[in-house]
Scaffold this active site. Structure first.
Site, PDB file in Angstrom:
ATOM      1  N   SER A   1      -9.886   3.764  -4.545  1.00 21.00           N
ATOM      2  CA  SER A   1      -8.651   2.969  -6.031  1.00 21.00           C
ATOM      3  C   SER A   1      -7.615   2.315  -5.181  1.00 21.00           C
ATOM      4  O   SER A   1      -6.519   1.985  -5.117  1.00 21.00           O
ATOM      5  CB  SER A   1      -7.779   4.270  -6.870  1.00 21.00           C
TER       6      SER A   1
ATOM      7  N   HIS B   1      -4.271   0.350   8.234  1.00 19.88           N
ATOM      8  CA  HIS B   1      -4.790   0.373   7.105  1.00 19.88           C
ATOM      9  C   HIS B   1      -5.949  -0.345   6.853  1.00 19.88           C
ATOM     10  O   HIS B   1      -6.572  -0.258   6.082  1.00 19.88           O
ATOM     11  CB  HIS B   1      -3.513  -0.874   6.031  1.00 19.88           C
TER      12      HIS B   1
ATOM     13  N   HIS C   1      -7.216   2.166   1.666  1.00 17.10           N
ATOM     14  CA  HIS C   1      -6.439   2.149   2.893  1.00 17.10           C
ATOM     15  C   HIS C   1      -7.448   3.552   3.209  1.00 17.10           C
ATOM     16  O   HIS C   1      -7.702   4.397   2.489  1.00 17.10           O
ATOM     17  CB  HIS C   1      -4.668   2.900   2.500  1.00 17.10           C
TER      18      HIS C   1
ATOM     19  N   LYS D   1     -28.041   2.403  -5.441  1.00 18.49           N
ATOM     20  CA  LYS D   1     -28.940   3.352  -6.656  1.00 18.49           C
ATOM     21  C   LYS D   1     -28.250   3.799  -7.982  1.00 18.49           C
ATOM     22  O   LYS D   1     -26.880   4.302  -8.016  1.00 18.49           O
ATOM     23  CB  LYS D   1     -30.045   4.369  -6.135  1.00 18.49           C
TER      24      LYS D   1
ATOM     25  N   GLN E   1      -9.650  13.149   0.584  1.00 18.71           N
ATOM     26  CA  GLN E   1      -8.622  14.180  -0.463  1.00 18.71           C
ATOM     27  C   GLN E   1      -9.089  15.411  -0.406  1.00 18.71           C
ATOM     28  O   GLN E   1     -10.015  15.801   0.218  1.00 18.71           O
ATOM     29  CB  GLN E   1      -8.967  13.502  -2.027  1.00 18.71           C
TER      30      GLN E   1
ATOM     31  N   HIS F   1      -8.750   7.096   3.637  1.00 16.72           N
ATOM     32  CA  HIS F   1      -7.445   8.651   3.329  1.00 16.72           C
ATOM     33  C   HIS F   1      -8.563   9.367   2.528  1.00 16.72           C
ATOM     34  O   HIS F   1      -9.978   8.766   1.521  1.00 16.72           O
ATOM     35  CB  HIS F   1      -6.696   8.101   2.555  1.00 16.72           C
TER      36      HIS F   1
ATOM     37  N   ASN G   1      -0.714  15.028  -3.656  1.00 17.31           N
ATOM     38  CA  ASN G   1      -1.157  13.925  -4.747  1.00 17.31           C
ATOM     39  C   ASN G   1       0.173  13.505  -5.690  1.00 17.31           C
ATOM     40  O   ASN G   1       0.879  15.047  -6.231  1.00 17.31           O
ATOM     41  CB  ASN G   1      -2.213  14.212  -5.252  1.00 17.31           C
TER      42      ASN G   1
ATOM     43  N   ASN H   1     -13.382   9.145  -1.207  1.00 16.44           N
ATOM     44  CA  ASN H   1     -14.371   8.615  -1.415  1.00 16.44           C
ATOM     45  C   ASN H   1     -13.878   7.482  -1.241  1.00 16.44           C
ATOM     46  O   ASN H   1     -13.015   6.797  -0.587  1.00 16.44           O
ATOM     47  CB  ASN H   1     -14.308   8.390  -3.445  1.00 16.44           C
TER      48      ASN H   1
ATOM     49  N   CYS I   1       0.684  -1.515   0.058  1.00 15.01           N
ATOM     50  CA  CYS I   1      -0.048  -0.451   0.022  1.00 15.01           C
ATOM     51  C   CYS I   1       0.542   1.370   0.189  1.00 15.01           C
ATOM     52  O   CYS I   1       1.516   1.271   0.614  1.00 15.01           O
ATOM     53  CB  CYS I   1      -0.767  -0.373   1.322  1.00 15.01           C
TER      54      CYS I   1
ATOM     55  N   CYS J   1       0.603   3.638   3.712  1.00 10.96           N
ATOM     56  CA  CYS J   1       1.118   2.969   4.718  1.00 10.96           C
ATOM     57  C   CYS J   1       2.520   4.029   5.371  1.00 10.96           C
ATOM     58  O   CYS J   1       3.082   4.102   4.307  1.00 10.96           O
ATOM     59  CB  CYS J   1       0.825   1.490   5.072  1.00 10.96           C
TER      60      CYS J   1
HETATM   61  O1  LIG Z   1     -35.850   1.577 -14.486  1.00  6.69           O
HETATM   62  P1  LIG Z   1     -34.905   0.583 -14.833  1.00  6.69           P
HETATM   63  O2  LIG Z   1     -34.518   0.164 -16.048  1.00  6.69           O
HETATM   64  O3  LIG Z   1     -34.796  -0.841 -13.272  1.00  6.69           O
HETATM   65  O4  LIG Z   1     -33.811   1.623 -13.569  1.00  6.69           O
HETATM   66  C1  LIG Z   1     -32.370   2.300 -14.244  1.00  6.69           C
HETATM   67  O5  LIG Z   1     -32.987   3.217 -14.879  1.00  6.69           O
HETATM   68  C2  LIG Z   1     -33.486   4.429 -14.112  1.00  6.69           C
HETATM   69  C3  LIG Z   1     -33.963   5.611 -14.838  1.00  6.69           C
HETATM   70  O6  LIG Z   1     -32.865   5.675 -14.748  1.00  6.69           O
HETATM   71  C4  LIG Z   1     -33.225   4.635 -12.835  1.00  6.69           C
HETATM   72  O7  LIG Z   1     -33.964   6.147 -12.123  1.00  6.69           O
HETATM   73  C5  LIG Z   1     -32.596   2.896 -12.037  1.00  6.69           C
HETATM   74  O8  LIG Z   1     -31.883   3.551 -11.117  1.00  6.69           O
HETATM   75  C6  LIG Z   1     -32.301   2.576 -13.171  1.00  6.69           C
HETATM   76  O9  LIG Z   1     -31.487   1.493 -12.522  1.00  6.69           O
HETATM   77  O1  LIG Z   2      -7.653  10.157  -6.730  1.00  4.51           O
HETATM   78  P1  LIG Z   2      -8.650   8.624  -7.228  1.00  4.51           P
HETATM   79  O2  LIG Z   2      -8.921   8.252  -5.483  1.00  4.51           O
HETATM   80  O3  LIG Z   2      -7.328   7.949  -7.370  1.00  4.51           O
HETATM   81  O4  LIG Z   2      -9.454   8.462  -8.044  1.00  4.51           O
HETATM   82  C1  LIG Z   2     -10.816   8.673  -7.970  1.00  4.51           C
HETATM   83  O5  LIG Z   2     -11.548   9.925  -6.928  1.00  4.51           O
HETATM   84  C2  LIG Z   2     -10.947  11.932  -7.865  1.00  4.51           C
HETATM   85  C3  LIG Z   2     -11.938  12.896  -6.860  1.00  4.51           C
HETATM   86  O6  LIG Z   2     -13.421  12.576  -7.138  1.00  4.51           O
HETATM   87  C4  LIG Z   2     -12.227  11.123  -9.293  1.00  4.51           C
HETATM   88  O7  LIG Z   2     -11.703  11.844  -9.929  1.00  4.51           O
HETATM   89  C5  LIG Z   2     -11.599  10.088 -10.153  1.00  4.51           C
HETATM   90  O8  LIG Z   2     -12.714   9.270 -10.895  1.00  4.51           O
HETATM   91  C6  LIG Z   2     -11.786   8.063  -8.663  1.00  4.51           C
HETATM   92  O9  LIG Z   2     -11.503   7.108  -9.050  1.00  4.51           O
END
Ligand SMILES: O=P(O)(O)O[C@H]1O[C@H](CO)[C@@H](O)[C@H](O)[C@H]1O
Ligand SMILES: O=P(O)(O)O[C@H]1O[C@H](CO)[C@@H](O)[C@H](O)[C@H]1O
Lengths: 346, 346
Positions: free
Chosen positions: A161, A113, A164, A311, A168, A166, A76, A153, A51, A54
């Protein structure tokens, strides 16, 4: 409407962004034949030699992490923004671009971690809050940094990604879209009422007591009336603070405590390490006055029915407007029924 | 900036929404230790007895599908919107909600369970276009339907809950956020220039020829200058049409042809059934005049580097503004280098 609202389709208005979201509470019986995620229950070691976050390990940029003991930040190694951009602003007919500069940092929450915020000690989360404050102040005081976005995230399904613990910080010259939207609505309300839009909203929510998840002396956690994500939540300081730099040491602890409380509820909901993106919205650091702004932290978690069914904000949501099935009140009830003790510690 | 733009961070302006997006072209070397999707290569049967969209099968609502031979639509058994909502509009302090009504339909593209748009015959896609037109007109002419959103979620990672080739139509009383944003910018431009914002943009793109993917007599497919998703694309009619109801039968075929061309390129990129959400943005059906509007179809595909690594719109993107790594020009180049013949037919 109040009693009927949990039964029929309606739209709710987001007072902070001026946007509407579609609520379809009758639709919870929809069958699901779609994608389910893997429930990530694998237990991680406290130290992972591979990692790059770490303590003591080397990173992609060639640096070696110090043997840090609590919250630790660094620049970063693969930043989206760089301090210099040797570009002129560009306009050609209907094409328009601007140079963008900034500084991206990574904030390790813990040297361990294997943990996550809900599994950390309150004191250790307080160290994270202190570090956020320090970074907000330091980055924000730089000449070309006019906005500082602190976020996390959490979980592979949120594009994280590295597991650990963290977050940003991306700080930059321009003020991004989401902040401009909220600034507009804070300001309109302030100009009319000379009070904080979010402060007044908080008062109303405390009176109604229908969407409150937790509170302490300084903070309230609630499901906003206009929540988009199934279990979206917001932490709001009771005082009308513009940014986290204003928190005193009591308030830092109270902030840490309520983050821990909320994220424990989240983990307990589906007995899983609950994924989300969280972020703090606060005033720009461009040196202008923003008396109207009231800082807050939001959590956008994707899970809907279980540890493996989320969702999707796709088709209709991308092209028209966000849509949700369970109401904000149902989400609050579901969370409020859960224990305050993390399920792994039972 | 033009030659340098593929090297340095910058923001680009979306002329249709008025929003900016962050482009970080230097960041493509970022290592990926995050989540990879399963590459869905399993071959499907042409008929699946357990699929509620296949001809002759029964659906959740109790109905039985007819033995349909080409594009076929019906009312969604689990609609997000219902024709009636026995609710009053509601306002209490800072809480504001409105009743919402509408009709949700499902559009099966083909009786064949195993195909997708790029694998369908042009004539069969033309039947889908004709059905979209019919639904747009019929739904749009109903009293309380003021906007009709046609869309497709393709692929499990886009929340598609059934792999049978199909799209959806959600039509409703209110006009959703994304349409209001675009209306504003179309209108501002129209008031100033008495011409179509998107029409002028299209002219400029055709001259520059840097982001064009395909064209025929009536349509152009391109990567918009302000694309958010890695391989986001847009299909624009050359004539200044407000909605698909205006297409004549030649143009319907040309629309089908360019949809097929674009989606074949998509599948060829990573030799996978390329997931996306697509949607058609067109004028509201509230009976008002919208001379400024120029209809278009957009594709938002999540894949970034391979059939299994996608771009996550999470933390920064949710709290600040969308961010992308490869530029629109790189995306166009990558697609333009590919064959026009579907990889499964080679
Ligand atoms: O209606 P579906 O295909 O079951 O559902 C999909 O499309 C919808 C409309 O974009 C979204 O609200 C749902 O989150 C998605 O899973
Ligand atoms: O920077 P990371 O953790 O590798 O990347 C993650 O966070 C970023 C910021 O929200 C996004 O742009 C990336 O798509 C996501 O994978």
């Amino acid at each position: 409407m109040d009693t009927e609202i949990n039964k029929h389709p309606h739209r709710r208005y987001n007072i902070l962004t001026g946007e509407w979201i579609l609520v379809s509470p009758h639709r919870t019986k929809r069958p699901w034949q779609g994608k389910t995620e893997k429930n990530n229950v694998e237990k991680r070691e406290t130290y992972d030699p591979s990692c790059y976050l770490c303590p003591g390990n080397s990173r992609a940029g060639g640096e070696t992490n110090p043997d840090y003991k609590s919250a630790y930040s660094f620049e970063n190694d693969f930043p989206s923004l760089l301090p210099e951009a040797p570009l002129e602003d560009f306009e050609n007919g209907l094409l328009k671009a601007e140079a963008e500069t900034g500084i991206c940092k990574v904030v390790c929450f813990s040297p361990d971690h294997s943990v996550t915020l809900p599994l950390m000690e309150k004191n250790d989360i307080t160290e994270v809050v202190k570090l956020w404050k320090k970074e907000y102040r330091e980055l924000g005081s730089k000449e070309d940094i006019n906005y500082v976005q602190i976020f996390e995230n959490k979980g592979a399904i949120m594009g994280c990604s590295n597991p650990h613990p963290h977050g940003q910080i991306w700080s930059q010259k321009s003020i991004p879209t989401e902040i401009l939207k909220k600034s507009k609505h804070f300001k309109e309300y302030w100009n009319k009422n000379k009070s904080s839009l979010l402060g007044e909203y908080l008062k109303q929510e405390l009176e109604l007591n229908e969407r409150i998840l937790a509170q302490n002396e300084h903070f309230v956690a609630l499901i906003p009336y206009w929540a988009v994500w199934p279990y979206e939540a917001m932490i709001i300081p009771k005082k009308h603070y513009h940014h986290i730099g204003q928190l005193n040491s009591e308030e830092e602890k109270a902030f840490a405590e309520i983050i821990k409380k909320l994220t424990i509820k989240y983990d307990n909901l589906f007995e899983t390490s609950f994924p989300y993106s969280s972020g703090i919205h606060q005033i720009p650091t461009d040196g202008k006055e923003y008396p109207e702004w009231h800082f807050h932290m939001s959590f956008y978690p994707p899970l809907l029915r279980s540890a493996t069914v989320k969702k999707y904000m796709v088709g209709y949501e991308m092209f028209a407007a966000p849509q949700r099935d369970i109401t904000a009140e149902q989400a609050a009830n579901n969370l409020n029924e859960l224990s305050n003790i993390h399920y792994l510690n039972h």
